[in-house]
Design an enzyme around this catalytic site. Structure first.
Site, PDB file in Angstrom:
ATOM      1  N   SER A 167     -35.930  77.517 -25.488  1.00  0.00           N
ATOM      2  CA  SER A 167     -34.933  78.471 -25.039  1.00  0.00           C
ATOM      3  C   SER A 167     -33.723  77.686 -24.556  1.00  0.00           C
ATOM      4  O   SER A 167     -33.842  76.832 -23.685  1.00  0.00           O
ATOM      5  CB  SER A 167     -35.483  79.332 -23.892  1.00  0.00           C
ATOM      6  OG  SER A 167     -34.436  79.953 -23.182  1.00  0.00           O
ATOM      7  N   HIS A 168     -32.567  77.977 -25.124  1.00  0.00           N
ATOM      8  CA  HIS A 168     -31.344  77.272 -24.710  1.00  0.00           C
ATOM      9  C   HIS A 168     -31.027  77.550 -23.248  1.00  0.00           C
ATOM     10  O   HIS A 168     -30.528  76.673 -22.543  1.00  0.00           O
ATOM     11  CB  HIS A 168     -30.178  77.701 -25.590  1.00  0.00           C
ATOM     12  CG  HIS A 168     -30.260  77.164 -26.984  1.00  0.00           C
ATOM     13  ND1 HIS A 168     -29.347  76.280 -27.506  1.00  0.00           N
ATOM     14  CD2 HIS A 168     -31.170  77.378 -27.975  1.00  0.00           C
ATOM     15  CE1 HIS A 168     -29.676  75.977 -28.750  1.00  0.00           C
ATOM     16  NE2 HIS A 168     -30.775  76.641 -29.059  1.00  0.00           N
TER      17      HIS A 168
ATOM     18  N   GLU B   6     -39.866  81.575 -34.711  1.00  0.00           N
ATOM     19  CA  GLU B   6     -40.251  80.231 -35.144  1.00  0.00           C
ATOM     20  C   GLU B   6     -41.764  80.017 -35.031  1.00  0.00           C
ATOM     21  O   GLU B   6     -42.392  79.462 -35.949  1.00  0.00           O
ATOM     22  CB  GLU B   6     -39.494  79.189 -34.303  1.00  0.00           C
ATOM     23  CG  GLU B   6     -38.007  79.141 -34.617  1.00  0.00           C
ATOM     24  CD  GLU B   6     -37.186  78.403 -33.577  1.00  0.00           C
ATOM     25  OE1 GLU B   6     -35.960  78.282 -33.751  1.00  0.00           O
ATOM     26  OE2 GLU B   6     -37.770  77.948 -32.569  1.00  0.00           O
TER      27      GLU B   6
END
Length: 254
Positions: A9-10, A83
């Protein structure tokens, strides 16, 4: 081909993910290689393209391991879920490496499954995927440390576990390889330093020698000029002495 694909998670691990990638690529890296592992991370690898998901799936297909930076935010991330889902459809769960960066991973031994909670770091789609409690690397402490690099022994210890798994060796063996590589690098550096010092010394010696040779040549040239001037002066004196001197009588006769 990639040794591993980092999914994160950015918002949660935008600072940690690139540091982890850099550490994995540098750990035990021989001096002649650009990197020891080829790691995929979206911001460092993807080029500007409208086909984002196609590029990601291509990278997933070309990756051997899936490194999940697990946290409550990554568990809620749409992209991380996509993903993971794609990975499970095409690869084995045994190639998924969990790195805990925030929250908790609690295991229910009775139900042989992890406990889904508000602080849970794993997404629900991983429920019932593990046959037993999954091994994970705990990097939660990295978020509170200023130095997130291999110079930090705490961070390095955990990175070593991830890298060893990807390399297919034990952390102990990889640590030995890291020490050996470091020693070789130090020997190479010392050899280069000695060689440069020798070259510098030789250059200084040749410069001094050239200057001395120039000074010697200049002295010899000036001595030659002096000897020539003396010879010319002596020659003039000799010629002057050979000329006849008129007698006094002759002088009166005139």
């Amino acid at each position: 081909m990639y040794h591993a694909f980092i999914s994160y998670s950015h918002a949660a691990d935008g600072k940690l993910a690139p540091k982890l990638q850099q550490a994995l690529e540098r750990l035990a890296k021989p001096w002649y290689k650009l990197r020891n592992l080829n790691i995929f991370r979206d911001e460092s690898t993807l080029s500007a393209s409208p086909h984002l998901w196609d590029n990601i799936t291509k990278a997933l297909d070309e990756s051997t391991y899936f490194v999940l930076l697990a946290s409550p935010r990554s568990a809620a991330s749409k992209w991380v879920k996509m993903e993971i889902e794609y990975w499970l459809e095409h690869k084995s769960i045994d190639t998924l490496i969990v790195v805990l960066t925030d929250g908790e991973i609690q295991w229910n031994y009775k139900e042989n499954n992890y406990i889904d909670s508000k602080e849970g770091a794993l997404p629900k789609l991983l429920a019932d995927q593990f046959e037993q409690e999954p091994f994970y690397i705990d990097l939660r402490s990295a978020n509170s440390q200023q130095d997130i690099s291999l110079n930090n022994p705490i961070f390095k210890k955990e990175v070593l576990k991830v890298a060893a798994h990807i390399h297919g060796v034990t952390p102990k063996d990889l640590a030995s390889a890291e020490v050996s590589t470091h020693k070789k690098m130090m020997r190479l550096r010392n050899t280069i330093v000695v060689a440069l010092l020798l070259l510098l010394s030789f250059s200084v010696y040749k410069t001094i020698e050239a200057k001395n040779n120039f000074d010697t040549a200049e002295i010899q040239r000036k001595n030659a000029e002096r000897q020539r001037d003396i010879a010319l002066a002596n020659n003039y004196i000799s010629e002057a002495q050979r000329e006849p001197t008129p007698s006094i009588a002759l002088a009166y006769a005139k």
